[in-house]
Scaffold this motif. Structure first.
Motif: not given
Length: 189
Positions: A103, A106-107, A112, A156, A159-165
């Protein structure tokens, strides 16, 4: 321990609002000790030893298997090991730490940008596990291309895993990303 405190503070207060001195104080060490182990503030988040883990798993696979399957299998297995998903050994604390690090990467723009250096180092470790220094240039090129493509699929999935918490099964996400990238129902097989 220092990195754990750093990631916790960066997550709670924000990366830019937290100083290396704050991290040192939380860890009960001097700022000089922090810099001895982590030369830059970015390293407090980005420094890891996953390259050796992944390279070791790749080196243990049969050389006659296709490159993408060797790399893909190692990435899926390593994700399971780190998170405890799919029967891996990772603890909930390991999973949380990985999620918090992702996280932050990404943020935070500075992280990054530096993350690309880590990706390159990981790609080099993977290529080193696949080919020896005496390999012909074409063999090395194929290994570099396969490693780069697999790492893009891994990114990819992460990032999806992190965005999904972190709710999804990370090894399964990595396998799905590899399958999508290579048109193979199971690139690990």
């Amino acid at each position: 321990m220092i990195q754990t405190h750093a990631v916790r503070l960066f997550s709670e207060r924000g990366y830019d609002a937290t100083t290396v001195s704050d991290v040192a104080e939380a860890a009960g060490v001097s700022p000089m000790t922090v810099y001895r182990h982590f030369p830059t503030k970015e390293d407090l988040v980005l420094l890891d030893h996953y390259g050796g883990l992944i390279a070791g798993r790749i080196a243990a696979t049969p050389a006659e298997r296709p490159l993408v399957r060797r790399i893909g299998g190692a990435l899926v297995d390593s994700a399971a090991l780190l998170t405890g998903d799919g029967g891996g050994e990772g603890s909930s604390a390991d999973r949380r730490f990985l999620l918090d690090r992702l996280r932050l990467m990404i943020s935070t723009p500075a992280l990054r940008a530096r993350h690309l250096d880590n990706q390159y180092a990981l790609q080099r470790a993977i290529v080193g596990a696949l080919v020896d220094g005496a390999a012909d240039p074409d063999t090395a090129f194929r290994a570099e291309a396969a490693a780069g493509a697999c790492l893009a699929a891994l990114h990819t999935a992460l990032v999806r895993w992190a965005e999904d918490g972190g709710r999804a099964d990370l090894p399964e996400l990595v396998a799905k990303a590899l399958a999508a990238a290579f048109g193979d129902p199971d690139p690990r097989a």
